[in-house]
Design a protein around this motif. Structure first.
Motif, PDB file in Angstrom:
ATOM      1  N   TYR A 140       0.828  -1.207   0.000  1.00 19.88           N
ATOM      2  CA  TYR A 140       0.000   0.000   0.000  1.00 19.88           C
ATOM      3  C   TYR A 140       0.865   1.260   0.000  1.00 19.88           C
ATOM      4  O   TYR A 140       0.467   2.282  -0.573  1.00 19.88           O
ATOM      5  N   GLY A 141       2.030   1.213   0.617  1.00 19.14           N
ATOM      6  CA  GLY A 141       2.946   2.352   0.552  1.00 19.14           C
ATOM      7  C   GLY A 141       3.446   2.586  -0.860  1.00 19.14           C
ATOM      8  O   GLY A 141       3.573   3.729  -1.311  1.00 19.14           O
ATOM      9  N   MET A 142       3.736   1.499  -1.572  1.00 21.56           N
ATOM     10  CA  MET A 142       4.149   1.630  -2.969  1.00 21.56           C
ATOM     11  C   MET A 142       3.012   2.173  -3.822  1.00 21.56           C
ATOM     12  O   MET A 142       3.233   2.965  -4.750  1.00 21.56           O
ATOM     13  N   MET A 143       1.792   1.789  -3.496  1.00 16.94           N
ATOM     14  CA  MET A 143       0.650   2.302  -4.237  1.00 16.94           C
ATOM     15  C   MET A 143       0.455   3.793  -3.952  1.00 16.94           C
ATOM     16  O   MET A 143       0.009   4.542  -4.824  1.00 16.94           O
ATOM     17  N   ALA A 144       0.794   4.220  -2.736  1.00 25.09           N
ATOM     18  CA  ALA A 144       0.667   5.644  -2.400  1.00 25.09           C
ATOM     19  C   ALA A 144       1.662   6.487  -3.174  1.00 25.09           C
ATOM     20  O   ALA A 144       1.392   7.648  -3.480  1.00 25.09           O
ATOM     21  N   LEU A 145       2.816   5.915  -3.504  1.00 25.24           N
ATOM     22  CA  LEU A 145       3.803   6.658  -4.286  1.00 25.24           C
ATOM     23  C   LEU A 145       3.331   6.894  -5.711  1.00 25.24           C
ATOM     24  O   LEU A 145       3.727   7.855  -6.351  1.00 25.24           O
ATOM     25  N   GLY A 146       2.497   6.012  -6.231  1.00 22.75           N
ATOM     26  CA  GLY A 146       1.956   6.172  -7.573  1.00 22.75           C
ATOM     27  C   GLY A 146       2.857   5.596  -8.638  1.00 22.75           C
ATOM     28  O   GLY A 146       3.865   4.952  -8.364  1.00 22.75           O
ATOM     29  N   LYS A 147       2.478   5.848  -9.889  1.00 20.99           N
ATOM     30  CA  LYS A 147       3.242   5.339 -11.023  1.00 20.99           C
ATOM     31  C   LYS A 147       4.513   6.151 -11.187  1.00 20.99           C
ATOM     32  O   LYS A 147       4.560   7.328 -10.891  1.00 20.99           O
ATOM     33  N   LYS A 148       5.531   5.489 -11.670  1.00 22.41           N
ATOM     34  CA  LYS A 148       6.762   6.216 -11.941  1.00 22.41           C
ATOM     35  C   LYS A 148       6.617   6.934 -13.277  1.00 22.41           C
ATOM     36  O   LYS A 148       5.757   6.619 -14.087  1.00 22.41           O
TER      37      LYS A 148
END
Length: 189
Positions: A140-148
């Motif tokens: 979920y933290g990676m999802m919060a960062l969004g797409k590169k």
């Protein structure tokens, strides 16, 4: 319509998702939900196994096991409310958590997973059970960062010469500024 769109449409929650979450790949959403659901079941079972530490008078492992079971239950309520349909207001809690940003879920899951590590550090069941909840928080933290960014955007940023499309324009630099006023102006030859 692609297969991924059809699966997303079939598996959509009744309340829908807000616009902030549209840029996340479908497989990452289902990875977070799947790991949260399966991991919380495993955490509950391994938390029960941790509670047997009271036989050896290890109170820290007993408390860690209870915490791990409660954390697993909370994660399963948030991720798969259909597993707890017999409890009133589970859907309301799940919808409230689902409407929050991804970073809130990440912080909640990581915060719930950490105390058992401090209470019963050497138990393998603590590492695996709470580790799965922690891994859900990481997803979920990676999802919060969004797409590169796209390859072109990243190349433009690495070159430093131009700003990528959609980025705010930088203010023009004043070349009369000294090193003492702005150290970012100084460039070695």
């Amino acid at each position: 319509m692609s297969l991924a769109d059809k699966i997303t449409m079939l598996m959509a929650r009744p309340g829908g998702e807000n616009a902030q979450k549209d840029d996340i790949p479908w497989w990452m959403r289902y990875a977070g939900r799947g790991l949260g659901t399966v991991g919380s079941f495993i955490a509950i079972i391994l938390g029960l196994l941790n509670c047997t530490g009271i036989i050896f008078l290890n109170v820290g492992c007993l408390i860690a096991g209870i915490w791990q079971m409660l954390a697993g239950f909370l994660v399963i309520v948030c991720e798969a409310p259909c597993c707890c349909f017999f409890i009133d207001y589970v859907q309301v809690l799940s919808d409230k958590v689902e409407s929050r940003p991804y970073w809130n879920k990440a912080a909640l899951y990581m915060g719930l997973a950490l105390p058992p590590f401090f209470l019963c550090f050497f138990a393998l069941s603590t590492w695996f059970g709470s580790g799965l909840i922690f891994a859900t928080g990481i997803i979920y933290g990676m999802m919060a960062l969004g797409k590169k960014g796209s390859r072109d955007d990243m190349a433009a940023m690495a070159a430093g010469g131009t700003t990528p499309p959609g980025a705010p324009m930088a203010a023009p630099q004043d070349h009369t500024v000294t090193l003492m006023e702005d150290p970012d102006v100084w460039r070695p030859n």
